[in-house]
Each structure stands twice: as C-alpha cells, then as structure tokens.
Design an enzyme around this catalytic site. Sequence first.
Site, short mmCIF file in Angstrom:
data_model
loop_
_atom_site.label_atom_id
_atom_site.label_comp_id
_atom_site.label_asym_id
_atom_site.label_seq_id
_atom_site.Cartn_x
_atom_site.Cartn_y
_atom_site.Cartn_z
N LYS A 16 -11.07 3.54 39.25
CA LYS A 16 -12.57 3.60 39.51
C LYS A 16 -13.29 2.92 40.38
CE LYS A 16 -12.15 4.62 34.22
NZ LYS A 16 -12.45 4.65 32.88
N PHE A 65 -22.05 8.00 24.96
CA PHE A 65 -21.18 6.65 26.45
C PHE A 65 -21.89 8.00 27.73
CE2 PHE A 65 -17.78 7.44 24.15
CZ PHE A 65 -16.13 7.78 25.55
N ARG A 93 -0.53 2.33 30.43
CA ARG A 93 -2.39 2.13 29.73
C ARG A 93 -2.03 0.90 29.72
NH1 ARG A 93 -5.75 5.93 28.62
NH2 ARG A 93 -6.50 4.48 26.56
N THR A 99 -9.98 0.19 26.24
CA THR A 99 -10.66 0.25 26.32
C THR A 99 -11.68 0.21 26.96
OG1 THR A 99 -10.32 2.49 25.95
CG2 THR A 99 -12.51 2.53 26.27
N ASN A 123 -14.64 0.27 33.82
CA ASN A 123 -13.65 -0.83 33.69
C ASN A 123 -12.57 -0.27 34.06
OD1 ASN A 123 -12.69 2.06 32.87
ND2 ASN A 123 -12.60 1.94 30.50
N HIS A 126 -8.21 4.46 35.02
CA HIS A 126 -8.05 5.22 33.79
C HIS A 126 -6.78 5.50 34.19
CE1 HIS A 126 -7.87 9.47 31.61
NE2 HIS A 126 -6.73 9.82 33.02
O1 CDP Z 1 -9.89 5.46 30.23
P1 CDP Z 1 -9.20 5.52 28.15
O2 CDP Z 1 -8.94 6.37 27.79
O3 CDP Z 1 -8.58 3.63 27.81
O4 CDP Z 1 -10.98 5.98 27.46
P2 CDP Z 1 -11.55 7.13 26.45
O5 CDP Z 1 -11.59 6.12 24.77
O6 CDP Z 1 -10.66 8.04 27.14
O7 CDP Z 1 -12.87 6.80 27.51
C1 CDP Z 1 -13.02 7.50 28.31
C2 CDP Z 1 -14.25 6.19 29.64
O8 CDP Z 1 -15.48 6.59 29.37
C3 CDP Z 1 -13.36 4.94 29.50
O9 CDP Z 1 -12.48 4.56 30.11
C4 CDP Z 1 -15.40 4.53 30.19
O10 CDP Z 1 -15.02 4.36 31.73
C5 CDP Z 1 -15.69 4.92 28.94
N1 CDP Z 1 -16.19 4.63 28.00
C6 CDP Z 1 -17.56 4.00 27.80
O11 CDP Z 1 -18.70 4.19 29.12
N2 CDP Z 1 -17.84 3.78 26.49
C7 CDP Z 1 -17.09 3.91 25.44
N3 CDP Z 1 -17.62 2.85 25.03
C8 CDP Z 1 -15.76 4.22 25.86
C9 CDP Z 1 -15.78 5.19 26.71
MG MG Z 2 -8.96 8.72 27.43
#
Ligand code: CDP
Ligand code: MG
Length: 175
Positions: A16, A65, A93, A99, A123, A126
């Site tokens: 990212k 978010f 992962r 996350t 974070n 991805h």
């Molecule tokens: O990336 P990952 O699959 O682990 O998480 P996701 O639940 O699919 O969320 C996608 C992305 O949204 C995350 O990687 C974060 O960058 C963002 N996010 C966020 O800003 N705040 C949250 N509470 C959860 C996710």
């Molecule tokens: Mg995801």
Amino acid sequence: MMATRGPLQLTLALFKPDITRVPHVVQAIRNRIIQEDFFVVRHKEVRLSRQDTEQFYEEHRGKFFYNRLVTFMSSGPSQALILAHEDAIKHWRALMGPTKVYKTKYEAPDTIRGMYGLTDTRNSTHGSDAEETAAREMKFFFPEFCQEDWYRVEEDRFRKGQVRLDEVKFMHNLF
Ligand code: CDP
Ligand code: MG
C-alpha cells in the site's frame, strides 16, 4: 538448493502507499517474501485513482472506514504482486498479520502489519482472502495475466525451481 515443492497456489499482494514511499521498508518486506519461499510471478508499480480504489474495495462500500480507505489508497503509488506458494493465500495473510494494527502490534508483533503498520487504515499490505477473490484481484491488476496459461506452461517449472530472481524488477524469471 530449494527442496521439491507441491502444487503452487497464486495470490494477489499489494504494498500500500504507506510503505511504498519508504524504500527500506519495501526492501525488508521483499526479503521476507523471499525468505518465506514465495515466488514472485508478476510485479509492477501502480498508481490507483479514486475510481480504481472504489472498484477494488467495492465490498466495503458504506462501511465507516470506506472513505478514509479510498482516500488513502489513492494517495500515492502502490506495488502489486502475484505471489506463488503451496499455500499462498493463507501464508501471505499470516505473514501480513491481522487487519487492525494497534491490536496486531501487541498480538503479532513480528508480522508485516505488526512491524510496519501505522493505523488500522495505513496497514502496509493487502492480500486476497480466498481463491475467487485472488482470481478477481489478479485480473484487476494484471488483466493480461492468464492463470490457466500459467498453470499449463509455467507452474511445473516454478515448482522445480527453474527460476531466477531479478532483484531489480523483483520478479522471478524462468531460465
Ligand atoms: O485487508 P484485510 O482483508 O485484512 O481487511 P478488510 O476487513 O478486508 O479491510 C480492507 C481494508 O480496509 C483494511 O486492510 C484497512 O486498510 C481498511 N480498514 C480500515 O481502515 N478500518 C477498519 N476498521 C477496517 C479496515
Ligand atoms: Mg479483505
């Protein structure tokens, strides 16, 4: 000399914008990827527009978010990679960590997000979460990449280790 390997799975990884702008972090994560015996099948730098990001994160539209996520992801260059490993989706992962960075810093400090994550949004990386999402996300970033052709022509040779890492392009090439 790498041991003989089982069938390879593909996944889509993304560096990212928060880490892409920090070269030594990019290098450290690249080193982790190689240490963990991933193959880098495709790699390129991308600059996502707001519209690209909205499409990529469509599943999260409407969440609290979403706006900050889209703003962040379109704030600078990213790096997209197709990684291969026996268990690429889960393995990548696991290497990334959970996350939510604040929690992850305590619970999984040696993961990529534990080490380099800045906030729950910024974070670091991805990773696709299932085979169907991996297929869709690979198509999104590498529309010219054909999974079937890769499995038919290249998978076996990657598995046998007939590849060399191009350190500059950060991609494995067949030899
Ligand atoms: O990336 P990952 O699959 O682990 O998480 P996701 O639940 O699919 O969320 C996608 C992305 O949204 C995350 O990687 C974060 O960058 C963002 N996010 C966020 O800003 N705040 C949250 N509470 C959860 C996710
Ligand atoms: Mg995801």
